[in-house]
Design a protein around this motif. Structure first.
Motif, PDB file in Angstrom:
ATOM      1  N   ALA A  70       0.835  -1.207   0.000  1.00 51.41           N
ATOM      2  CA  ALA A  70       0.000   0.000   0.000  1.00 51.41           C
ATOM      3  C   ALA A  70       0.867   1.253   0.000  1.00 51.41           C
ATOM      4  O   ALA A  70       0.586   2.212  -0.725  1.00 51.41           O
ATOM      5  CB  ALA A  70      -0.933  -0.014   1.212  1.00 51.41           C
ATOM      6  N   MET A  71       1.923   1.237   0.784  1.00 52.03           N
ATOM      7  CA  MET A  71       2.827   2.380   0.840  1.00 52.03           C
ATOM      8  C   MET A  71       3.468   2.623  -0.522  1.00 52.03           C
ATOM      9  O   MET A  71       3.585   3.767  -0.960  1.00 52.03           O
ATOM     10  CB  MET A  71       3.904   2.142   1.909  1.00 52.03           C
ATOM     11  N   ALA A  72       3.890   1.557  -1.188  1.00 54.24           N
ATOM     12  CA  ALA A  72       4.523   1.677  -2.502  1.00 54.24           C
ATOM     13  C   ALA A  72       3.561   2.220  -3.549  1.00 54.24           C
ATOM     14  O   ALA A  72       3.990   2.813  -4.539  1.00 54.24           O
ATOM     15  CB  ALA A  72       5.063   0.320  -2.946  1.00 54.24           C
ATOM     16  N   MET A  73       2.258   2.057  -3.326  1.00 55.30           N
ATOM     17  CA  MET A  73       1.247   2.570  -4.255  1.00 55.30           C
ATOM     18  C   MET A  73       0.711   3.931  -3.808  1.00 55.30           C
ATOM     19  O   MET A  73      -0.315   4.400  -4.295  1.00 55.30           O
ATOM     20  CB  MET A  73       0.108   1.564  -4.383  1.00 55.30           C
ATOM     21  N   ARG A  74       1.420   4.563  -2.859  1.00 55.28           N
ATOM     22  CA  ARG A  74       1.030   5.874  -2.330  1.00 55.28           C
ATOM     23  C   ARG A  74      -0.394   5.874  -1.777  1.00 55.28           C
ATOM     24  O   ARG A  74      -1.190   6.772  -2.052  1.00 55.28           O
ATOM     25  CB  ARG A  74       1.187   6.961  -3.388  1.00 55.28           C
TER      26      ARG A  74
END
Length: 95
Positions: A16-20
């Motif tokens: 989720a973090m990598a997908m902003r």
């Protein structure tokens, strides 16, 4: 990430973090990732606090975007393959 126990790396949170995407999690759901409440994640351990975190971020797009961007940068800095490779190289050099 409403988990009550942590079982290894919390890959769903990193994804989720990598997908902003801003993440609302329990403490155990983001354990070991080095995230900071209200900066790079919203932490709520009790059901009311978890729901309040969701409501806060849904109702405040600017804050949601700030948390998502901080989480993205944290993921890139600490969990990107090149960052992991650098840490591993440094470990080998120290050995």
């Amino acid at each position: 990430m409403p988990t009550t126990v942590s079982a290894g790396t919390n890959v769903k949170v990193l994804e989720a973090m990598a997908m902003r995407r801003a993440v609302v999690s329990t403490t155990s759901g983001c354990a070991g990732l080095g995230l900071i409440h209200a900066h790079s994640v919203w932490v709520g351990d009790k059901p009311e606090a978890f729901a309040a975190g969701i409501a806060t971020l849904v109702g405040d797009p600017e804050r949601r975007a700030q948390i998502a961007e901080a989480a993205y940068l944290h993921a890139r800095r600490n969990f990107d393959w090149s960052a992991i490779g650098e840490k591993q190289r440094a470990l080998f050099r120290d050995l």
